[in-house]
Design a protein around this motif. Sequence first.
Motif, PDB file in Angstrom:
ATOM      1  N   VAL A 167       0.796  -1.191  -0.034  1.00 31.44           N
ATOM      2  CA  VAL A 167       0.034  -0.017   0.083  1.00 31.44           C
ATOM      3  C   VAL A 167       0.903   1.439  -0.095  1.00 31.44           C
ATOM      4  O   VAL A 167       1.946   1.446   0.451  1.00 31.44           O
ATOM      5  CB  VAL A 167      -0.930  -0.146   1.201  1.00 31.44           C
ATOM      6  CG1 VAL A 167      -1.447   1.227   1.718  1.00 31.44           C
ATOM      7  CG2 VAL A 167      -2.179  -0.880   1.080  1.00 31.44           C
ATOM      8  N   LYS A 168       0.485   2.149  -0.669  1.00 28.43           N
ATOM      9  CA  LYS A 168       1.095   3.584  -0.732  1.00 28.43           C
ATOM     10  C   LYS A 168       1.472   4.102   0.624  1.00 28.43           C
ATOM     11  O   LYS A 168       0.732   4.247   1.568  1.00 28.43           O
ATOM     12  CB  LYS A 168       0.248   4.656  -1.438  1.00 28.43           C
ATOM     13  CG  LYS A 168       1.071   5.895  -1.822  1.00 28.43           C
ATOM     14  CD  LYS A 168       0.337   6.997  -2.477  1.00 28.43           C
ATOM     15  CE  LYS A 168       1.126   8.013  -2.806  1.00 28.43           C
ATOM     16  NZ  LYS A 168       0.356   8.939  -3.995  1.00 28.43           N
ATOM     17  N   HIS A 169       2.656   4.373   0.785  1.00 32.57           N
ATOM     18  CA  HIS A 169       3.207   5.081   2.124  1.00 32.57           C
ATOM     19  C   HIS A 169       3.511   3.787   3.378  1.00 32.57           C
ATOM     20  O   HIS A 169       3.810   4.116   4.384  1.00 32.57           O
ATOM     21  CB  HIS A 169       2.335   5.960   2.760  1.00 32.57           C
ATOM     22  CG  HIS A 169       2.238   7.157   1.915  1.00 32.57           C
ATOM     23  ND1 HIS A 169       3.129   8.081   1.320  1.00 32.57           N
ATOM     24  CD2 HIS A 169       1.151   7.592   1.288  1.00 32.57           C
ATOM     25  CE1 HIS A 169       2.803   9.057   0.657  1.00 32.57           C
ATOM     26  NE2 HIS A 169       1.529   8.679   0.509  1.00 32.57           N
ATOM     27  N   GLU A 192       8.305  -9.639   8.147  1.00 35.68           N
ATOM     28  CA  GLU A 192       8.553  -8.503   7.646  1.00 35.68           C
ATOM     29  C   GLU A 192       7.621  -7.334   8.441  1.00 35.68           C
ATOM     30  O   GLU A 192       6.634  -7.700   8.405  1.00 35.68           O
ATOM     31  CB  GLU A 192       8.341  -8.221   6.267  1.00 35.68           C
ATOM     32  CG  GLU A 192       9.029  -6.824   5.766  1.00 35.68           C
ATOM     33  CD  GLU A 192       8.639  -6.879   4.252  1.00 35.68           C
ATOM     34  OE1 GLU A 192       9.807  -7.229   3.328  1.00 35.68           O
ATOM     35  OE2 GLU A 192       7.837  -6.450   3.644  1.00 35.68           O
ATOM     36  N   PHE A 193       8.143  -6.355   9.021  1.00 35.24           N
ATOM     37  CA  PHE A 193       7.341  -5.522   9.746  1.00 35.24           C
ATOM     38  C   PHE A 193       7.293  -4.135   8.806  1.00 35.24           C
ATOM     39  O   PHE A 193       8.036  -3.835   8.288  1.00 35.24           O
ATOM     40  CB  PHE A 193       8.020  -4.953  10.963  1.00 35.24           C
ATOM     41  CG  PHE A 193       8.270  -6.189  12.218  1.00 35.24           C
ATOM     42  CD1 PHE A 193       7.062  -6.057  13.001  1.00 35.24           C
ATOM     43  CD2 PHE A 193       9.068  -7.190  12.074  1.00 35.24           C
ATOM     44  CE1 PHE A 193       7.206  -7.232  14.091  1.00 35.24           C
ATOM     45  CE2 PHE A 193       9.010  -8.139  13.081  1.00 35.24           C
ATOM     46  CZ  PHE A 193       8.297  -7.989  14.004  1.00 35.24           C
ATOM     47  N   ARG A 194       6.095  -3.640   8.819  1.00 33.60           N
ATOM     48  CA  ARG A 194       5.669  -2.412   8.041  1.00 33.60           C
ATOM     49  C   ARG A 194       4.919  -1.580   8.992  1.00 33.60           C
ATOM     50  O   ARG A 194       4.232  -1.838   9.698  1.00 33.60           O
ATOM     51  CB  ARG A 194       5.130  -2.855   6.700  1.00 33.60           C
ATOM     52  CG  ARG A 194       6.144  -3.589   5.775  1.00 33.60           C
ATOM     53  CD  ARG A 194       5.657  -3.685   4.208  1.00 33.60           C
ATOM     54  NE  ARG A 194       6.879  -4.199   3.629  1.00 33.60           N
ATOM     55  CZ  ARG A 194       7.141  -3.391   2.495  1.00 33.60           C
ATOM     56  NH1 ARG A 194       6.768  -2.264   2.318  1.00 33.60           N
ATOM     57  NH2 ARG A 194       8.253  -4.105   1.651  1.00 33.60           N
ATOM     58  N   THR A 195       4.962  -0.329   8.667  1.00 31.24           N
ATOM     59  CA  THR A 195       4.218   0.651   9.222  1.00 31.24           C
ATOM     60  C   THR A 195       3.632   1.902   8.309  1.00 31.24           C
ATOM     61  O   THR A 195       4.277   2.172   7.298  1.00 31.24           O
ATOM     62  CB  THR A 195       5.273   1.526  10.352  1.00 31.24           C
ATOM     63  OG1 THR A 195       4.047   2.206  11.136  1.00 31.24           O
ATOM     64  CG2 THR A 195       6.155   2.394   9.744  1.00 31.24           C
ATOM     65  N   LEU A 196       2.551   2.305   8.535  1.00 29.12           N
ATOM     66  CA  LEU A 196       1.873   3.475   8.141  1.00 29.12           C
ATOM     67  C   LEU A 196       1.825   4.716   9.106  1.00 29.12           C
ATOM     68  O   LEU A 196       1.754   5.800   8.753  1.00 29.12           O
ATOM     69  CB  LEU A 196       0.565   3.330   7.615  1.00 29.12           C
ATOM     70  CG  LEU A 196       0.294   2.421   6.584  1.00 29.12           C
ATOM     71  CD1 LEU A 196      -1.133   2.022   6.214  1.00 29.12           C
ATOM     72  CD2 LEU A 196       0.688   3.108   5.138  1.00 29.12           C
ATOM     73  N   THR A 197       2.328   4.479  10.584  1.00 26.71           N
ATOM     74  CA  THR A 197       2.170   5.324  11.354  1.00 26.71           C
ATOM     75  C   THR A 197       3.011   6.163  12.019  1.00 26.71           C
ATOM     76  O   THR A 197       3.088   6.937  12.763  1.00 26.71           O
ATOM     77  CB  THR A 197       1.119   4.678  12.482  1.00 26.71           C
ATOM     78  OG1 THR A 197       2.064   3.696  13.182  1.00 26.71           O
ATOM     79  CG2 THR A 197      -0.119   3.997  11.959  1.00 26.71           C
ATOM     80  N   HIS A 198       4.350   5.607  11.455  1.00 25.98           N
ATOM     81  CA  HIS A 198       5.479   6.490  12.156  1.00 25.98           C
ATOM     82  C   HIS A 198       6.637   6.387  11.335  1.00 25.98           C
ATOM     83  O   HIS A 198       6.727   5.701  10.185  1.00 25.98           O
ATOM     84  CB  HIS A 198       5.937   5.779  13.627  1.00 25.98           C
ATOM     85  CG  HIS A 198       6.182   4.529  13.543  1.00 25.98           C
ATOM     86  ND1 HIS A 198       7.458   4.047  13.652  1.00 25.98           N
ATOM     87  CD2 HIS A 198       5.656   3.398  13.724  1.00 25.98           C
ATOM     88  CE1 HIS A 198       7.638   2.457  13.933  1.00 25.98           C
ATOM     89  NE2 HIS A 198       6.152   2.042  13.862  1.00 25.98           N
TER      90      HIS A 198
END
Length: 155
Positions: A91-93, A149-155
């Motif tokens: 997803v974007k970002h 794999e760890f991914r984030t949108l929040t930080h």
Amino acid sequence: MLRRALLALVLVLVSIVGAAPALTAAADAKPRLSAGQRIVKLAKSYVGKARYVEGGASPKTGFDCSGFTRYIYRRAHVRRLPHNAEAQRHVKHMRRIPRAKARPGDLVFYLSGGRAYHVAIYAGHGMQYAAATERDGIRHQHIWSHQVEFRTLTH
């Protein structure tokens, strides 16, 4: 000189007394939850209360893994996610982060052959919230693989 000092003291006291209602209101206000805190709070509320269903995306019918993360992220007002683990991963970002930088509310993607086949919500301390199996439903459980794999949108 003494008169000036007394006048300054009176002005300070007046400003403190005048500000007291504002200080009390600020102290009584509830702190806003961060996006990660909202995500974890919502995810936790479904543990043991929703079942696992292949293709499911609601608490009434049940969840699969990406249906659960999609539902929680939307309800937490973070982001609309697609209903597919690999699509959520891109997803974007959505940024990949090292395990050491992961925070509660981030996503944990389980990989095989370079593609995500499962997704869960990171709960912190090596734990996650996941739509696990038909037998278990929504669980709070240990991350059970090193191929994540760890991914984030929040930080």
